[in-house]
Motif scaffolding. Structure first.
Motif, short mmCIF file in Angstrom:
data_model
loop_
_atom_site.label_atom_id
_atom_site.label_comp_id
_atom_site.label_asym_id
_atom_site.label_seq_id
_atom_site.Cartn_x
_atom_site.Cartn_y
_atom_site.Cartn_z
N SER A 1 0.83 -1.10 0.07
CA SER A 1 -0.13 0.07 0.08
C SER A 1 0.83 1.27 0.12
O SER A 1 0.64 2.13 -0.82
N SER B 1 -8.38 -5.73 0.88
CA SER B 1 -7.08 -5.35 0.89
C SER B 1 -6.13 -6.57 0.40
O SER B 1 -4.81 -6.32 0.33
N ILE C 1 -7.82 2.45 5.87
CA ILE C 1 -7.47 1.61 4.87
C ILE C 1 -8.37 2.02 3.60
O ILE C 1 -7.89 2.26 2.63
N ALA D 1 -13.34 -2.40 2.60
CA ALA D 1 -12.36 -2.07 3.48
C ALA D 1 -13.15 -1.78 4.82
O ALA D 1 -13.19 -0.69 5.21
#
Length: 741
Positions: A304, A417, A442, A527
Motif C-alpha cells: 500500500s 485489501s 484503509i 475496507a
C-alpha cells in the motif's frame, strides 16, 4: 468505538460542575474539621491521650465504668470514632484504655467496631474532600494504580491492616483516593485490624505495668504480624496453583520438551517473537502456512505504501504549477504501477525470509499448526504431520479482511485489501471503476491513491463522516483532500446488496440519505476492517476463550499460562508496530515468566493514516477527552505559518496538542501534514518519557525543517501563558529606561 467528535463538547471543556451548593458544603465540612482539630489541641486534649495520662486517670475511669457501664461504653466508642475519623493522635492509647476499662473480651469488641467505624468516616471524609481534586489533577497518571486497586485492592488493604507498622490514618487517606467501595473498605478493615486490636487491648489489661507504647510490639510479635500480613498473598498464590493444577490435570504433560518456544504465524508479531527468542539462545520454532512476513509485507503496509508513493507523484505532476512547473497529465499504466508495487514487495521480502530467520537461529517450518494440548503442536505439511512439544507457545495468527454478508456478493468482483493487488495487475480494463466500502484508514488511503492514479473511485461510509477515531476537524480535512483528488465520497450511505448488469460490470445498491441509488462499477473493494484469525488452530478444543480476539491477561497469557497471544489476534490494536511491541512482552514472558513478568504497556501508542496529507495521532483526541470527561487545553499551530511548508507548497494541515490544564504535560497530539507520521515521533518520545512542551520548546531544531512545527506548537502554548502582568511592568520599566533613568 468512540462517538463522533461532532456530537461531543469541545475538547477543552471541563467536567460538569458540581451541583449548586456542593462546593459550599465541602467548605463547611472542611471548616468543621479544622474547628474540631483546633479545639482538640486548644484544650490540650492530646496531653490526656498519652500512656502516662491514662495511667493517672485509670482509677477514676474504672469507677465511672462501674457506676455507668452502658454510658461509659458508648462514650468510649464515641471518643474513639472521633479521634480515628479526624486522624488525631491517641488511638493507640485509647485501645489500651479499652483493655484497662472493659477487659479483653468486651474491650476488643468495642475497639474493633469503633476503630472500623472511625476508619470508615476518615475514608469518607477524605474521599469527599480530596478525591475529585486528585482525579482532576492526576486522573490519567493514577489510572494504572486504580486498575490495580480494582483488581487486588482488598488483598492489599488487608495486608496493610494486618501489619500495625503502617500508620492507619495514612491507609485511610490513600484508600479514599482509589475506587474501592466503602463497604469493602469497612469489612476488610474490621477483619484486618482485629489481630492488632487483640494485642493492644490485651496489653491494656496490664496497664499499670506498661512502661511505654514501644514495649507492646516486640520483634517476635512484629515478625508474627508480618507473616500474618503475608498470609493473604500466600493463600492467593496457593489458590492460583490449585486452579492451575485443575486447568492442566486433564492433559498429560511431557517429561521433556522439544523446544523452549513455538511461535505460530510469521507476521510482524511472530517474526519479532521468534527473533527475540533466538537472540537469547532459546530453541525456537516458527510455523507459517502461507507467505513469510504476513499481511504487512505481502498485502498490507508494504504494497500500500508503494502504491501511495506512485500515486503521490502522479498527483503532483497534475499540480506541478504549485511548484512553478508546467502541469502535465501523467501517462499512466495501472498495470505497470502494480508491477512496481510487486517489485517493491519482492525487494523487502528478504528481510522476512526463511533464509534470514534460519540464519538468526530460528527453525522455520512451513505448514498449518494446530494445538493438540497445552504443550503440543501438530503441524500439517505436504509430507505428513509433525508433532512438537514446547514449554511455551505464542499464537500470532493475525487477522483477515471482513467481507459483507449481503445479497449478490457472488455476482460481483468483491475485493479486499489482500486481493486487490492481483486484480489490478491482471484486470482487462485500463482504468477500472471501483466502489470502496468503508471510510476507515484503509478505505481512505486506497481510495485516494487509486483516484490519484486516475481511476474512478466512489467511497461509501455508513456513518456521517470518515475516520471516526479522529476528531471531526481532522476527518473533514481528509474528506476535502479525497474529493480534491477525484474521490466521490458518500457518507450516511447503507449498502443494500450487489448485482451484475449483464455486460461484465457490477452494480452496488445503496440507500443514500434516504434515497435508493445504484452505483455502476467494475469491482467492489471492501475496507470494512479486519477480523482475528481464530478458527482451525485448536482453540475450541482446548477451551481457550475468544471474542473478537483471543482473550488474554495483562501479560498476554491465554487461559493456559504457558500459551500466549500477540498481534492482531490478541488486540486491542491492529497495527504492525503494536504487534512488534506486544511480541517483546510475549517472548520475554514466555521464556522468563517464572522469574520476572512484564505487563504489556499501551500507554503511548501512535497511529498514522497515510492519506495526502497524512494524519498521525497519539494519546487522546479532543473527542475522546470530552467523552471521558478529561479536562484538556488545546493548542494549534497551522502549517501555513511554517517556513519549510511554505517553500515546499505543503501548507495544508496543522499540529494540535492536548495538555493538562495549567501544565505542559502532553495528553495527546494530532498532526495533519505531509510527513505527519515522521513528525509525530518527537511527540511520542516526549509523552513516553514525560517531557512536557516546555522541554520540547527549549530543544534546538534545525532550520528550515518540518519538525520545527512541533517546536512552534510548543511556542504557541507558552505564548498563551505568558505572565501578562509582569510583561506590563516590564513595558513600563523599559519606557522609563528610554527616558534616561
Amino acid at each position: 468505538m468512540h462517538p463522533p467528535a461532532a456530537e461531543s463538547p469541545p475538547g477543552d471543556a471541563t467536567p460538569e460542575p458540581e451541583p449548586q451548593g456542593g462546593g459550599w458544603r465541602k467548605l463547611l465540612l472542611l471548616a468543621a474539621i479544622v474547628l474540631a482539630v483546633a479545639l482538640f489541641f486548644g484544650f490540650g486534649l492530646q496531653r490526656q491521650l498519652t500512656l502516662e495520662g491514662l495511667q493517672r486517670a485509670q482509677g477514676s475511669l474504672l469507677a465511672w465504668r462501674q457506676a455507668a457501664p452502658l454510658q461509659s461504653a458508648l462514650a468510649y466508642m464515641g471518643v474513639y470514632v472521633v479521634v480515628t475519623a479526624l486522624s488525631l493522635p491517641g488511638a493507640a492509647v485509647l485501645t489500651l484504655a479499652g483493655g484497662a476499662l472493659f477487659g479483653l473480651g468486651l474491650g476488643t469488641l468495642l475497639v474493633s467496631f469503633a476503630s472500623s467505624a472511625g476508619a470508615l468516616l476518615a475514608f469518607l471524609l477524605a474521599r469527599t474532600l480530596l478525591r475529585d481534586l486528585v482525579q482532576r489533577r492526576f486522573g490519567r497518571q493514577l489510572a494504572p494504580i486504580e486498575a490495580g486497586v480494582a483488581r487486588d485492592g482488598v488483598l492489599y488493604l488487608l495486608t496493610l491492616r494486618l501489619a500495625p507498622v503502617f500508620p492507619f490514618f495514612l491507609v485511610n487517606l490513600l484508600m479514599a483516593l482509589t475506587p474501592m467501595r466503602a463497604g469493602a473498605f469497612y469489612l476488610t478493615s474490621q477483619i484486618g485490624m482485629l489481630p492488632g486490636t487483640l494485642v493492644y487491648v490485651n496489653a491494656g489489661t496490664q496497664l499499670a505495668r506498661l512502661k511505654g507504647l514501644g514495649g507492646i510490639l516486640s520483634p517476635p510479635l512484629l515478625l508474627s504480624f508480618a507473616l500474618l500480613a503475608a498470609f493473604p498473598w500466600l493463600a492467593r498464590a496457593a489458590t492460583s496453583r490449585w486452579a492451575t493444577w485443575r486447568l492442566y490435570r486433564r492433559w498429560s504433560r511431557p517429561r521433556r520438551f522439544d523446544r523452549n518456544l513455538i511461535v505460530i504465524g510469521a507476521g510482524a508479531a511472530g517474526l519479532v517473537t521468534s527473533y527475540i527468542a533466538a537472540t537469547v539462545k532459546a530453541r525456537v520454532t516458527l510455523i507459517e502456512a502461507e507467505a513469510m512476513g504476513g499481511d504487512c509485507l505481502n498485502t498490507g503496509c508494504v504494497p500500500s505504501k508503494a502504491l501511495i508513493a506512485s500515486a503521490r507523484l502522479a498527483a503532483r505532476m497534475r499540480r506541478a504549477d504549485r511548484w512553478g512547473l508546467e502541469p502535465v497529465e501523467p501517462r499512466l499504466s495501472v498495470r505497470q504501477v502494480f508491477e512496481r508495487v510487486a517489485a517493491k514487495v519482492e525487494a523487502v521480502a528478504p528481510h522476512d525470509s526463511v533464509e534470514r530467520y534460519e540464519g538468526l537461529g530460528v527453525e522455520v517450518i512451513r505448514g498449518h499448526a494446530r494445538l493438540v494440548d497445552p504443550w503440543t503442536v501438530a503441524i500439517t505439511r505436504a509430507d505428513g504431520e509433525l508433532r512438537l512439544t514446547s514449554r511455551a507457545i505464542v499464537l500470532a495468527t493475525g487477522a483477515a479482511p471482513v467481507l459483507p454478508d449481503l445479497p449478490g456478493t457472488d455476482q460481483v468482483p468483491l475485493l479486499s485489501s489482500e486481493t486487490i493487488w492481483t486484480y489490478l495487475r491482471t484486470c482487462p480494463q485500463e482504468r477500472p471503476r471501483l466502489v470502496v466500502l468503508g471510510g476507515g484508514p484503509i478505505g481512505c488511503e486506497l481510495s485516494q491513491a487509486l483516484a490519484q492514479l486516475g481511476l474512478p473511485v466512489t467511497l461509501i461510509q455508513r456513518s456521517g463522516r470518515l475516520l471516526r477515531r479522529e476528531d471531526a476537524d481532522v476527518a473533514e480535512d481528509v474528506r476535502r483532500a479525497l474529493e480534491a483528488d477525484g474521490v466521490q465520497v458518500l457518507t450516511r450511505t447503507e449498502v443494500l446488496g450487489f448485482a451484475a448488469d449483464g455486460e461484465g460490470a457490477a452494480r452496488v445498491l445503496v440507500e443514500h440519505e434516504g434515497q435508493a441509488r445504484t452505483l455502476a462499477c467494475d469491482a467492489v473493494l471492501c475496507a470494512l476492517g479486519r477480523r482475528a484469525r481464530l478458527q482451525g488452530y485448536g482453540l475450541e478444543e482446548l477451551g481457550i476463550p475468544t471474542g473478537a480476539t483471543i482473550t488474554t491477561n495483562a501479560y498476554l497469557q491465554t487461559l493456559y499460562p504457558n500459551i500466549y497471544a500477540a498481534g492482531d489476534v490478541a488486540g486491542p490494536f491492529q497495527f504492525t508496530h503494536t504487534a512488534a511491541h506486544q511480541a517483546w512482552y510475549a517472548a520475554v514472558n514466555a521464556l522468563f515468566g517464572g522469574v520476572r513478568r512484564f505487563r504489556a504497556d499501551y500507554r503511548v501508542i501512535p497511529r498514522t493514516t497515510f492519506t495526502d496529507p497524512e494524519v498521525a495521532t497519539v494519546g487522546l483526541t479532543e473527542a475522546e477527552a470530552a467523552a471521558q470527561q478529561i479536562p484538556v487545553e488545546v493548542t494549534r499551530f497551522p502549517l501555513h505559518e511554517l517556513d519549510r511548508a511554505i517553500v515546499e507548497s505543503a501548507e495544508r494541515g496543522f499540529v494540535k496538542v492536548l495538555t493538562a490544564p495549567g501544565k505542559d504535560t502532553i495528553l495527546g497530539a494530532t498532526i495533519v501534514a505531509e510527513h505527519a507520521g515522521e513528525l509525530l515521533a518527537e511527540v511520542v518520545l516526549a509523552m513516553r518519557w514525560k517531557l512536557g512542551l516546555s522541554r520540547l520548546f527549549s530543544t534546538v531544531h534545525a532550520y528550515p525543517t518540518f519538525s520545527e512545527a512541533n517546536k512552534y506548537a510548543a511556542g504557541v502554548w507558552k505564548k498563551a501563558r505568558a505572565p501578562r502582568r509582569l510583561l506590563g511592568w516590564l513595558e513600563r520599566w523599559f519606557r522609563w529606561r528610554r527616558g534616561g533613568g
